[in-house]
Design a protein around this motif. Structure first.
Motif, mmCIF file in Angstrom:
data_model
loop_
_atom_site.group_PDB
_atom_site.id
_atom_site.type_symbol
_atom_site.label_atom_id
_atom_site.label_comp_id
_atom_site.label_asym_id
_atom_site.label_seq_id
_atom_site.Cartn_x
_atom_site.Cartn_y
_atom_site.Cartn_z
ATOM 1 N N ILE A 93 -5.983 7.618 -12.870
ATOM 2 C CA ILE A 93 -4.810 7.142 -12.855
ATOM 3 C C ILE A 93 -4.762 5.705 -13.433
ATOM 4 C CG2 ILE A 93 -3.287 5.908 -11.208
ATOM 5 C CD1 ILE A 93 -4.125 8.213 -9.106
ATOM 6 N N SER A 94 -4.035 5.318 -14.490
ATOM 7 C CA SER A 94 -3.766 4.070 -14.926
ATOM 8 C C SER A 94 -3.139 3.147 -14.042
ATOM 9 C CB SER A 94 -2.943 3.846 -16.337
ATOM 10 O OG SER A 94 -2.720 2.918 -16.679
ATOM 11 N N GLU A 95 -3.943 1.893 -13.676
ATOM 12 C CA GLU A 95 -3.574 1.059 -12.829
ATOM 13 C C GLU A 95 -2.523 0.058 -13.450
ATOM 14 O OE1 GLU A 95 -6.197 -0.951 -9.857
ATOM 15 O OE2 GLU A 95 -7.617 -0.725 -11.662
ATOM 16 N N ASN A 96 -2.076 0.303 -14.742
ATOM 17 C CA ASN A 96 -1.180 -0.427 -15.315
ATOM 18 C C ASN A 96 0.335 0.394 -15.354
ATOM 19 O OD1 ASN A 96 -2.498 -2.725 -16.313
ATOM 20 N ND2 ASN A 96 -3.287 -1.254 -18.167
ATOM 21 N N THR A 97 0.263 1.565 -15.558
ATOM 22 C CA THR A 97 1.536 2.292 -15.569
ATOM 23 C C THR A 97 1.656 3.306 -14.487
ATOM 24 O OG1 THR A 97 0.433 4.320 -16.948
ATOM 25 C CG2 THR A 97 1.438 2.153 -18.034
ATOM 26 N N MET A 98 0.415 3.640 -13.607
ATOM 27 C CA MET A 98 0.290 4.760 -12.481
ATOM 28 C C MET A 98 0.659 6.034 -13.145
ATOM 29 S SD MET A 98 -0.691 3.099 -10.001
ATOM 30 C CE MET A 98 -0.472 4.231 -8.569
ATOM 31 N N GLU A 99 0.295 6.244 -14.511
ATOM 32 C CA GLU A 99 0.410 7.288 -15.261
ATOM 33 C C GLU A 99 -0.817 8.337 -14.808
ATOM 34 O OE1 GLU A 99 -0.376 8.878 -19.515
ATOM 35 O OE2 GLU A 99 1.117 7.246 -19.535
ATOM 36 N N VAL A 100 -0.838 9.422 -14.562
ATOM 37 C CA VAL A 100 -1.827 10.363 -14.228
ATOM 38 C C VAL A 100 -2.262 11.458 -15.140
ATOM 39 C CG1 VAL A 100 -2.221 12.012 -12.422
ATOM 40 C CG2 VAL A 100 -1.073 10.226 -11.685
ATOM 41 N N ALA A 101 -3.459 11.555 -15.322
ATOM 42 C CA ALA A 101 -4.119 12.671 -15.923
ATOM 43 C C ALA A 101 -5.073 13.549 -15.190
ATOM 44 C CB ALA A 101 -4.945 12.101 -17.199
ATOM 45 N N HIS A 102 -4.942 14.750 -15.342
ATOM 46 C CA HIS A 102 -5.734 15.594 -14.388
ATOM 47 C C HIS A 102 -6.640 16.471 -15.422
ATOM 48 C CE1 HIS A 102 -5.720 19.323 -11.654
ATOM 49 N NE2 HIS A 102 -6.376 18.485 -11.290
ATOM 50 N N TYR A 103 -7.889 16.675 -14.830
ATOM 51 C CA TYR A 103 -8.895 17.605 -15.587
ATOM 52 C C TYR A 103 -9.643 18.567 -14.478
ATOM 53 C CZ TYR A 103 -8.389 13.263 -18.633
ATOM 54 O OH TYR A 103 -7.879 12.418 -19.414
ATOM 55 N N PRO A 104 -8.679 19.548 -14.262
ATOM 56 C CA PRO A 104 -9.154 20.338 -13.380
ATOM 57 C C PRO A 104 -10.545 21.234 -14.034
ATOM 58 C CG PRO A 104 -7.498 21.303 -14.290
ATOM 59 C CD PRO A 104 -7.351 20.053 -14.859
ATOM 60 N N GLU A 105 -10.480 21.462 -15.337
ATOM 61 C CA GLU A 105 -11.465 22.171 -15.895
ATOM 62 C C GLU A 105 -12.290 21.170 -17.081
ATOM 63 O OE1 GLU A 105 -12.604 25.678 -15.727
ATOM 64 O OE2 GLU A 105 -10.851 25.704 -13.804
ATOM 65 N N PRO A 106 -13.301 21.422 -17.232
ATOM 66 C CA PRO A 106 -14.453 22.252 -16.787
ATOM 67 C C PRO A 106 -15.104 21.363 -15.504
ATOM 68 C CG PRO A 106 -15.249 20.871 -18.354
ATOM 69 C CD PRO A 106 -13.941 20.424 -18.421
ATOM 70 N N CYS A 107 -14.522 20.475 -14.893
ATOM 71 C CA CYS A 107 -14.955 19.685 -13.824
ATOM 72 C C CYS A 107 -14.934 20.107 -12.653
ATOM 73 C CB CYS A 107 -14.805 18.160 -14.036
ATOM 74 S SG CYS A 107 -15.267 17.633 -15.597
ATOM 75 N N VAL A 108 -15.180 21.449 -12.346
ATOM 76 C CA VAL A 108 -15.020 22.136 -10.896
ATOM 77 C C VAL A 108 -15.805 21.436 -9.984
ATOM 78 C CG1 VAL A 108 -14.889 24.170 -9.688
ATOM 79 C CG2 VAL A 108 -13.977 24.046 -11.806
ATOM 80 N N GLY A 128 0.824 -1.183 -0.065
ATOM 81 C CA GLY A 128 0.087 0.085 0.037
ATOM 82 C C GLY A 128 0.856 1.320 -0.025
ATOM 83 N N ALA A 129 0.314 2.443 -0.175
ATOM 84 C CA ALA A 129 1.147 3.535 -0.270
ATOM 85 C C ALA A 129 -0.209 4.743 -0.316
ATOM 86 C CB ALA A 129 1.917 3.694 -1.677
ATOM 87 N N HIS A 130 0.268 5.920 0.083
ATOM 88 C CA HIS A 130 -0.419 7.029 -0.016
ATOM 89 C C HIS A 130 -0.022 7.981 -1.397
ATOM 90 C CE1 HIS A 130 -2.995 10.525 1.005
ATOM 91 N NE2 HIS A 130 -1.958 11.297 0.600
ATOM 92 N N LEU A 131 -0.871 8.254 -2.264
ATOM 93 C CA LEU A 131 -0.216 8.980 -3.415
ATOM 94 C C LEU A 131 -0.044 10.374 -3.095
ATOM 95 C CD1 LEU A 131 -2.895 7.730 -6.026
ATOM 96 C CD2 LEU A 131 -0.570 6.740 -5.733
ATOM 97 N N ASP A 132 1.438 10.835 -3.006
ATOM 98 C CA ASP A 132 1.758 12.235 -2.912
ATOM 99 C C ASP A 132 2.352 12.704 -4.170
ATOM 100 O OD1 ASP A 132 1.156 12.514 -0.318
ATOM 101 O OD2 ASP A 132 3.113 11.259 0.397
ATOM 102 N N ILE A 133 1.317 13.274 -5.098
ATOM 103 C CA ILE A 133 1.459 13.516 -6.644
ATOM 104 C C ILE A 133 1.400 14.937 -6.400
ATOM 105 C CG2 ILE A 133 0.693 13.439 -8.961
ATOM 106 C CD1 ILE A 133 -0.609 10.604 -8.124
ATOM 107 N N LYS A 134 2.303 15.587 -7.178
ATOM 108 C CA LYS A 134 2.453 16.997 -7.248
ATOM 109 C C LYS A 134 3.239 17.273 -8.727
ATOM 110 C CE LYS A 134 3.514 21.260 -5.106
ATOM 111 N NZ LYS A 134 3.756 21.986 -3.745
ATOM 112 N N GLU A 135 2.504 17.526 -9.749
ATOM 113 C CA GLU A 135 2.676 17.683 -10.948
ATOM 114 C C GLU A 135 1.599 18.868 -11.644
ATOM 115 O OE1 GLU A 135 1.374 14.162 -13.777
ATOM 116 O OE2 GLU A 135 3.029 13.588 -12.264
ATOM 117 N N GLY A 136 2.366 19.799 -12.275
ATOM 118 C CA GLY A 136 1.575 20.837 -13.098
ATOM 119 C C GLY A 136 0.778 21.393 -12.200
ATOM 120 N N THR A 137 -0.714 21.570 -12.482
ATOM 121 C CA THR A 137 -1.592 22.147 -11.492
ATOM 122 C C THR A 137 -2.080 21.120 -10.272
ATOM 123 O OG1 THR A 137 -3.333 21.457 -13.006
ATOM 124 C CG2 THR A 137 -2.236 23.886 -13.250
ATOM 125 N N LEU A 138 -1.755 20.002 -10.533
ATOM 126 C CA LEU A 138 -2.318 18.910 -9.603
ATOM 127 C C LEU A 138 -1.593 18.614 -8.268
ATOM 128 C CD1 LEU A 138 -4.036 16.515 -8.845
ATOM 129 C CD2 LEU A 138 -2.712 15.034 -10.182
#
Length: 192
Positions: free
Chosen positions: A71-86, A30-40
């Protein structure tokens, strides 16, 4: 507030909290996701409202404070959609593996080719009628619990609304309080 989602894809348990997202794999890692990249920034206050997944192994995290994270479970790659889904209340994956989001400003569908969420215009959803829960019936129609009605959107785009005048016992729906069992849909309200 804690939100739990067990991925059928990987058997991983995803845990959403006020301070972000953690996960526990089937083999006990297990782990806590401490992700900080771009605006995320998931290293501090990142209030999770809902977590779900699609059949491609993506986990969709709806956040009150920072839109939607995939988050892709295969690669743990992250995509962030801050807009328009506020103010994202939830993401929902329908029977055709389409991803929908209910947010402060309405209903959004994910366009995979464009890689973004686009608002779906529904005439009965006037501004100010927040969508609180989303589900799908066996015919592929989406059911949206709003602040004032239960709204059905069929696969052809037809829309109809149901209120107490139509026999709905209570239209004070609770956020993310819906369940499908067999041919029945259930929605939680202030009265049960």
């Amino acid at each position: 507030v804690t939100v739990l989602y067990e991925s059928p894809y990987s058997r991983t348990l995803w845990i959403g909290q006020r301070q972000g997202v953690s996960y526990l794999t089937a083999d006990g890692r297990g782990a806590h996701l401490d992700i900080k990249e771009g605006t995320l920034d998931m290293t501090g206050y990142f209030m999770v409202n809902h977590i779900t997944g699609d059949r491609r192994g993506n986990v969709w995290i709806s956040s009150a404070s920072d839109g939607i994270v995939c988050i892709s479970e295969n690669t743990m790659e992250v995509a962030h959609y801050p807009e328009p889904c506020v103010g994202a209340t939830a993401c929902f994956v329908d029977s055709r593996d389409r991803v929908w989001a209910i947010c402060t400003d309405g209903l959004f569908g994910y366009d995979q080719e464009k890689g973004r969420f686009e608002q779906v215009g529904i005439p009965l959803l006037a501004r100010g009628k927040k969508i609180l829960a989303i589900n799908e019936d066996r015919y592929g129609a989406l059911w949206l619990a709003t602040e004032q009605a239960l709204v059905r959107v069929d696969s052809a785009g037809g829309v109809c609304s149901f209120t107490q005048a139509d026999g709905v016992a209570c239209t004070s729906f609770l956020p993310n309080s819906t369940f499908c069992y067999g041919d029945s849909l259930y929605f939680g309200t202030a009265q049960g």
